[in-house]
Design a protein around this motif. Structure first.
Motif, PDB file in Angstrom:
ATOM      1  N   ARG A  63       0.869  -1.183   0.000  1.00 48.70           N
ATOM      2  CA  ARG A  63       0.000   0.000   0.000  1.00 48.70           C
ATOM      3  C   ARG A  63       0.908   1.236   0.000  1.00 48.70           C
ATOM      4  O   ARG A  63       1.760   1.390   0.870  1.00 48.70           O
ATOM      5  CB  ARG A  63      -0.903   0.032   1.239  1.00 48.70           C
ATOM      6  N   TYR A  64       0.722   2.090  -1.004  1.00 41.66           N
ATOM      7  CA  TYR A  64       1.456   3.353  -1.114  1.00 41.66           C
ATOM      8  C   TYR A  64       0.536   4.426  -0.553  1.00 41.66           C
ATOM      9  O   TYR A  64      -0.502   4.716  -1.137  1.00 41.66           O
ATOM     10  CB  TYR A  64       1.808   3.645  -2.568  1.00 41.66           C
ATOM     11  N   LEU A  65       0.900   5.027   0.568  1.00 43.86           N
ATOM     12  CA  LEU A  65      -0.013   5.897   1.289  1.00 43.86           C
ATOM     13  C   LEU A  65       0.326   7.381   1.185  1.00 43.86           C
ATOM     14  O   LEU A  65      -0.562   8.218   1.265  1.00 43.86           O
ATOM     15  CB  LEU A  65      -0.073   5.470   2.756  1.00 43.86           C
ATOM     16  N   SER A  66       1.602   7.718   1.047  1.00 47.86           N
ATOM     17  CA  SER A  66       2.030   9.117   0.952  1.00 47.86           C
ATOM     18  C   SER A  66       3.255   9.223   0.058  1.00 47.86           C
ATOM     19  O   SER A  66       4.074   8.299   0.004  1.00 47.86           O
ATOM     20  CB  SER A  66       2.402   9.675   2.331  1.00 47.86           C
ATOM     21  N   ASP A  67       3.378  10.369  -0.597  1.00 43.07           N
ATOM     22  CA  ASP A  67       4.568  10.641  -1.402  1.00 43.07           C
ATOM     23  C   ASP A  67       5.771  10.788  -0.478  1.00 43.07           C
ATOM     24  O   ASP A  67       5.660  11.312   0.633  1.00 43.07           O
ATOM     25  CB  ASP A  67       4.407  11.940  -2.182  1.00 43.07           C
ATOM     26  N   VAL A  68       6.931  10.338  -0.976  1.00 44.18           N
ATOM     27  CA  VAL A  68       8.165  10.439  -0.203  1.00 44.18           C
ATOM     28  C   VAL A  68       9.187  11.170  -1.070  1.00 44.18           C
ATOM     29  O   VAL A  68       9.486  10.731  -2.180  1.00 44.18           O
ATOM     30  CB  VAL A  68       8.690   9.040   0.203  1.00 44.18           C
ATOM     31  N   PRO A  69       9.744  12.294  -0.578  1.00 47.71           N
ATOM     32  CA  PRO A  69      10.680  13.080  -1.380  1.00 47.71           C
ATOM     33  C   PRO A  69      12.124  12.587  -1.282  1.00 47.71           C
ATOM     34  O   PRO A  69      12.491  11.855  -0.360  1.00 47.71           O
ATOM     35  CB  PRO A  69      10.552  14.474  -0.769  1.00 47.71           C
ATOM     36  N   GLU A  70      12.929  13.052  -2.214  1.00 45.68           N
ATOM     37  CA  GLU A  70      14.365  12.787  -2.183  1.00 45.68           C
ATOM     38  C   GLU A  70      14.945  13.279  -0.861  1.00 45.68           C
ATOM     39  O   GLU A  70      14.556  14.328  -0.349  1.00 45.68           O
ATOM     40  CB  GLU A  70      15.053  13.497  -3.343  1.00 45.68           C
ATOM     41  N   GLY A  71      15.864  12.505  -0.302  1.00 42.32           N
ATOM     42  CA  GLY A  71      16.539  12.888   0.930  1.00 42.32           C
ATOM     43  C   GLY A  71      15.794  12.540   2.210  1.00 42.32           C
ATOM     44  O   GLY A  71      16.343  12.695   3.300  1.00 42.32           O
ATOM     45  N   ALA A  72      14.558  12.072   2.086  1.00 41.14           N
ATOM     46  CA  ALA A  72      13.793  11.723   3.291  1.00 41.14           C
ATOM     47  C   ALA A  72      14.488  10.588   4.037  1.00 41.14           C
ATOM     48  O   ALA A  72      15.067   9.686   3.439  1.00 41.14           O
ATOM     49  CB  ALA A  72      12.371  11.322   2.916  1.00 41.14           C
ATOM     50  N   HIS A  73      14.410  10.641   5.347  1.00 39.24           N
ATOM     51  CA  HIS A  73      14.948   9.584   6.199  1.00 39.24           C
ATOM     52  C   HIS A  73      13.809   8.608   6.483  1.00 39.24           C
ATOM     53  O   HIS A  73      12.742   9.010   6.952  1.00 39.24           O
ATOM     54  CB  HIS A  73      15.501  10.151   7.501  1.00 39.24           C
ATOM     55  N   LEU A  74      14.049   7.343   6.197  1.00 35.67           N
ATOM     56  CA  LEU A  74      13.033   6.312   6.364  1.00 35.67           C
ATOM     57  C   LEU A  74      13.369   5.411   7.550  1.00 35.67           C
ATOM     58  O   LEU A  74      14.542   5.111   7.789  1.00 35.67           O
ATOM     59  CB  LEU A  74      12.934   5.443   5.104  1.00 35.67           C
ATOM     60  N   ALA A  75      12.329   4.978   8.223  1.00 33.15           N
ATOM     61  CA  ALA A  75      12.447   3.955   9.268  1.00 33.15           C
ATOM     62  C   ALA A  75      11.387   2.912   8.944  1.00 33.15           C
ATOM     63  O   ALA A  75      10.229   3.254   8.693  1.00 33.15           O
ATOM     64  CB  ALA A  75      12.211   4.544  10.651  1.00 33.15           C
ATOM     65  N   VAL A  76      11.781   1.653   8.908  1.00 30.28           N
ATOM     66  CA  VAL A  76      10.850   0.573   8.593  1.00 30.28           C
ATOM     67  C   VAL A  76      10.729  -0.340   9.805  1.00 30.28           C
ATOM     68  O   VAL A  76      11.718  -0.877  10.292  1.00 30.28           O
ATOM     69  CB  VAL A  76      11.299  -0.231   7.356  1.00 30.28           C
ATOM     70  N   ARG A  77       9.490  -0.483  10.261  1.00 34.98           N
ATOM     71  CA  ARG A  77       9.171  -1.390  11.365  1.00 34.98           C
ATOM     72  C   ARG A  77       8.704  -2.711  10.765  1.00 34.98           C
ATOM     73  O   ARG A  77       7.868  -2.729   9.866  1.00 34.98           O
ATOM     74  CB  ARG A  77       8.069  -0.795  12.238  1.00 34.98           C
ATOM     75  N   THR A  78       9.236  -3.811  11.267  1.00 37.54           N
ATOM     76  CA  THR A  78       8.850  -5.143  10.805  1.00 37.54           C
ATOM     77  C   THR A  78       8.117  -5.863  11.921  1.00 37.54           C
ATOM     78  O   THR A  78       8.560  -5.847  13.068  1.00 37.54           O
ATOM     79  CB  THR A  78      10.093  -5.948  10.380  1.00 37.54           C
ATOM     80  N   ARG A  79       7.012  -6.478  11.551  1.00 37.22           N
ATOM     81  CA  ARG A  79       6.230  -7.275  12.503  1.00 37.22           C
ATOM     82  C   ARG A  79       6.063  -8.682  11.943  1.00 37.22           C
ATOM     83  O   ARG A  79       5.619  -8.839  10.808  1.00 37.22           O
ATOM     84  CB  ARG A  79       4.829  -6.702  12.670  1.00 37.22           C
TER      85      ARG A  79
END
Length: 161
Positions: A63-79
């Motif tokens: 599911r793609y929920l929001s646009d993400v710009p160049e340089g954004a810092h991402l954190a991915v939670r895994t369950r």
């Protein structure tokens, strides 16, 4: 016990003609999160080399929920959502955070999610085989309730009348 967050920064080459992260790169980052989960649960490179077994994703729903710009810092939670003899179900939630290594705020909404079903495969035999007890126990020990969005499918278009 929970799995550590995966952190990445959105690279310039991940930006598409609409000016935000292209769909393929959301999946790439989720793939990195799957790799990190495999390491944490014992399905690491040494395991794969010594057993010839690995985890194969056989189904995914992104599911793609929001646009993400160049340089954004991402954190991915895994369950981990569950595991049985040969299968594991898990989910990743991607967040934009303020700086590299940061945790998402407790009320943060994910920018993308994915739910995955994977099989433990003996690559030489080309078929699913049971997890070793220790790995299955690690997976089931990490299992938590599914988020409300998990288990959905793509809606029929047009909606039947």
């Amino acid at each position: 016990m929970s799995l550590p967050l995966l952190h990445r920064e959105v690279r310039a080459e991940w930006i598409d003609y609409n000016g935000h992260m292209s769909e393929a790169f959301y999946v790439l980052v989720f793939g990195y999160a799957t790799d990190a989960m495999m390491i944490e649960t014992g399905l690491h490179a040494g395991y794969r080399e010594s057993t010839g077994c690995s985890l194969y994703t056989v189904e995914a729903h992104v599911r793609y929920l929001s646009d993400v710009p160049e340089g954004a810092h991402l954190a991915v939670r895994t369950r981990v959502l569950g595991a049985d003899a040969k299968k594991a179900r898990f989910a990743h939630e991607m967040y934009v955070v303020g700086e590299s290594g940061a945790e998402p705020a407790p009320d943060a909404a994910p920018v993308a999610t994915t739910e995955l079903l994977a099989l433990h495969v003996d690559q030489g035999a080309g078929r699913a085989v049971p997890f070793p007890d220790g790995i299955r126990e690690r997976l089931t020990g990490l299992a938590e309730p599914a988020p409300e969005w998990a288990g959905r499918s793509i809606a029929v278009v047009p909606k039947p009348v």
